[in-house]
Design a protein around this motif. Structure first.
Motif, PDB file in Angstrom:
ATOM      1  N   ALA A 109       0.769  -1.354  -0.408  1.00  0.00           N
ATOM      2  CA  ALA A 109      -0.034  -0.146  -0.316  1.00  0.00           C
ATOM      3  C   ALA A 109       0.933   1.013   0.222  1.00  0.00           C
ATOM      4  O   ALA A 109       0.415   1.860  -0.810  1.00  0.00           O
ATOM      5  CB  ALA A 109      -1.020  -0.096   1.225  1.00  0.00           C
ATOM      6  N   ALA A 110       2.019   1.155   0.855  1.00  0.00           N
ATOM      7  CA  ALA A 110       2.609   2.667   0.857  1.00  0.00           C
ATOM      8  C   ALA A 110       3.351   2.670  -0.505  1.00  0.00           C
ATOM      9  O   ALA A 110       3.729   3.913  -0.941  1.00  0.00           O
ATOM     10  CB  ALA A 110       3.548   2.207   2.293  1.00  0.00           C
ATOM     11  N   HIS A 126       5.357   2.398   8.299  1.00  0.00           N
ATOM     12  CA  HIS A 126       3.934   4.121   7.616  1.00  0.00           C
ATOM     13  C   HIS A 126       3.863   5.543   8.347  1.00  0.00           C
ATOM     14  O   HIS A 126       2.924   6.196   7.987  1.00  0.00           O
ATOM     15  CB  HIS A 126       3.840   4.406   6.289  1.00  0.00           C
ATOM     16  N   ARG A 127       3.839   5.393   9.504  1.00  0.00           N
ATOM     17  CA  ARG A 127       3.294   6.301  10.262  1.00  0.00           C
ATOM     18  C   ARG A 127       3.177   7.845   9.867  1.00  0.00           C
ATOM     19  O   ARG A 127       2.438   8.451  10.075  1.00  0.00           O
ATOM     20  CB  ARG A 127       3.964   6.467  11.928  1.00  0.00           C
ATOM     21  N   ASP A 128       4.360   8.390   9.535  1.00  0.00           N
ATOM     22  CA  ASP A 128       4.383   9.456   9.027  1.00  0.00           C
ATOM     23  C   ASP A 128       3.484   9.768   7.883  1.00  0.00           C
ATOM     24  O   ASP A 128       2.735  11.302   7.688  1.00  0.00           O
ATOM     25  CB  ASP A 128       5.286  10.096   8.740  1.00  0.00           C
ATOM     26  N   ARG A 129       2.644   8.883   7.457  1.00  0.00           N
ATOM     27  CA  ARG A 129       2.483   8.563   6.352  1.00  0.00           C
ATOM     28  C   ARG A 129       0.447   8.763   6.296  1.00  0.00           C
ATOM     29  O   ARG A 129      -0.238   8.370   5.638  1.00  0.00           O
ATOM     30  CB  ARG A 129       2.086   7.777   5.522  1.00  0.00           C
ATOM     31  N   VAL A 130       0.137   8.754   8.219  1.00  0.00           N
ATOM     32  CA  VAL A 130      -1.574   8.505   8.211  1.00  0.00           C
ATOM     33  C   VAL A 130      -2.055   9.983   8.922  1.00  0.00           C
ATOM     34  O   VAL A 130      -1.785  10.402   9.955  1.00  0.00           O
ATOM     35  CB  VAL A 130      -1.169   7.507   9.262  1.00  0.00           C
ATOM     36  N   ALA A 131      -3.252  10.021   8.219  1.00  0.00           N
ATOM     37  CA  ALA A 131      -3.502  11.263   9.368  1.00  0.00           C
ATOM     38  C   ALA A 131      -4.648  10.342  10.047  1.00  0.00           C
ATOM     39  O   ALA A 131      -5.200  11.402  10.800  1.00  0.00           O
ATOM     40  CB  ALA A 131      -4.200  11.807   8.132  1.00  0.00           C
ATOM     41  N   PRO A 173      -5.485  -5.536  10.615  1.00  0.00           N
ATOM     42  CA  PRO A 173      -4.005  -5.984  10.975  1.00  0.00           C
ATOM     43  C   PRO A 173      -3.057  -5.021  10.262  1.00  0.00           C
ATOM     44  O   PRO A 173      -2.902  -4.530  10.277  1.00  0.00           O
ATOM     45  CB  PRO A 173      -4.237  -7.308  10.777  1.00  0.00           C
ATOM     46  N   VAL A 174      -3.775  -4.992   8.347  1.00  0.00           N
ATOM     47  CA  VAL A 174      -2.835  -4.865   7.563  1.00  0.00           C
ATOM     48  C   VAL A 174      -3.263  -3.107   7.617  1.00  0.00           C
ATOM     49  O   VAL A 174      -1.524  -2.631   7.837  1.00  0.00           O
ATOM     50  CB  VAL A 174      -3.364  -4.517   6.361  1.00  0.00           C
ATOM     51  N   GLY A 175      -3.873  -2.279   8.427  1.00  0.00           N
ATOM     52  CA  GLY A 175      -3.947  -1.269   8.972  1.00  0.00           C
ATOM     53  C   GLY A 175      -3.192  -0.471   9.781  1.00  0.00           C
ATOM     54  O   GLY A 175      -2.504   0.609   9.816  1.00  0.00           O
ATOM     55  N   LEU A 176      -2.644  -1.602  10.285  1.00  0.00           N
ATOM     56  CA  LEU A 176      -2.056  -1.658  11.418  1.00  0.00           C
ATOM     57  C   LEU A 176      -1.530  -1.594  11.814  1.00  0.00           C
ATOM     58  O   LEU A 176      -0.089  -0.776  11.637  1.00  0.00           O
ATOM     59  CB  LEU A 176      -2.752  -2.594  12.765  1.00  0.00           C
ATOM     60  N   ASP A 233       1.143  11.978  -0.483  1.00  0.00           N
ATOM     61  CA  ASP A 233       1.763  11.709   0.676  1.00  0.00           C
ATOM     62  C   ASP A 233       1.049  11.262   2.760  1.00  0.00           C
ATOM     63  O   ASP A 233       1.885  10.499   3.051  1.00  0.00           O
ATOM     64  CB  ASP A 233       2.619  12.878   1.147  1.00  0.00           C
ATOM     65  N   ARG A 234      -0.014  11.529   2.059  1.00  0.00           N
ATOM     66  CA  ARG A 234      -0.910  11.016   3.709  1.00  0.00           C
ATOM     67  C   ARG A 234      -1.865  10.628   3.076  1.00  0.00           C
ATOM     68  O   ARG A 234      -2.976  10.921   3.125  1.00  0.00           O
ATOM     69  CB  ARG A 234      -1.130  12.007   4.574  1.00  0.00           C
TER      70      ARG A 234
END
Length: 296
Positions: free
Chosen positions: A104-105, A135-140, A126-129, A114-115
């Protein structure tokens, strides 16, 4: 949106006819490693990354909600490895939740996004976690639906033994992959007239998951436990949609996920297949959860 992207024309991949629903356009996207994937993409400032459930496709899971989300926020949706039009699982390899998060990234990289707000249903949880951890910096924001942080209920423990026993037989039983998802969802035709009208198309989507993938995905879920990694995503805006009559993911496990993440909860008096049996209620809850995390 940038990167190597080609608008899909002609037949949809895998020889499946166009969905009867209005859905975002298919795009063929070249990833950085040269691999080509197909995804449904609608532009937006911070689009919704849709992560589907076990043994189905993104179209099946999100057919009723995808276009409303695309119109309001933009969306990105592709089938996970081994599912539908997703990337293949290499010979000798097993389905890997972390690899799907990285897929996904890589897609977002190729699209120049970017986000995103992550919305994961069942397996998509689980995939989202993992996506948020890696890739925490991409999560709004994070929206989890009908899913859990670990899968170790009494029923899961029995299932673990059953599916381990089935694995050596999976390659010799094509019927498992062709009948199990169809059998599970067949009754949705009785619950919603629009879904009933779409059944021929939905059925054609439900036979796309190979037997080995069906077995390996559920075993990967049984082995998954995100609790040791909670600190890696602490502070991210999170909402959890709990299906209170769920026979696939026990509601108590869904509540544990919400409690451990300090998430805002949206309860649905519904079973695991609510996205097909009561799409209006499901769509409303999804939009409400997304709006909550977007507000931070």
């Amino acid at each position: 949106m940038s990167g190597a992207i080609r608008r899909r024309s002609g037949p949809v991949p895998v020889g499946i006819g166009e969905a009867p629903a209005e859905l975002p356009q298919w795009h063929a996207v070249d990833l950085a490693d040269g691999t080509r994937v197909v995804a449904r993409v609608a532009q937006g400032e911070t689009p919704i990354l849709l992560l589907h459930g076990w043994a189905i496709t993104a179209d099946v899971n999100f057919c009723h909600v995808m276009q409303p989300l695309a119109d309001e926020y933009g969306v990105v949706a592709m089938d996970m490895r081994g599912h539908g039009r997703g990337l293949p699982i290499e010979r000798g390899a097993r389905f890997d939740i972390a690899q799907c998060a990285d897929d996904a990234a890589a897609l977002l990289d190729a699209l120049g996004i970017d986000r995103v707000v992550v919305c994961g249903y069942s397996l998509g949880g689980p995939v989202g976690l993992e996506f948020a951890r890696r890739h925490r910096d991409r999560v709004a924001g994070l929206v989890f639906q009908a899913t859990a942080m670990s899968f170790d209920s009494a029923a899961d423990k029995v299932g673990r033994v059953l599916f381990r026993g089935l694995r050596p037989l999976a390659d010799h039983s094509r019927g498992l992959g062709r009948s199990l998802p169809v059998s599970y969802f067949r009754h949705v035709r009785l619950r919603n007239p629009q879904t009933a009208a779409w059944w021929p198309w939905l059925r054609s989507e439900l036979v796309l998951c190979p037997p080995r993938v069906i077995v390996d995905v559920i075993l990967a879920e049984y082995a998954f436990d995100f609790r040791p990694h909670l600190d890696t995503i602490a502070g991210l805006p999170t909402a959890v949609v709990i299906t209170t009559r769920d026979g696939a993911v026990p509601p108590k496990d869904q509540w544990e996920l919400a409690d451990l993440l300090g998430a805002r909860v949206f309860e649905l008096n519904a079973a695991h297949d609510v996205f097909l049996t009561d799409p209006a209620t499901y769509t409303a809850a999804t939009i409400a959860a997304i709006e909550h995390v977007r507000r931070g």
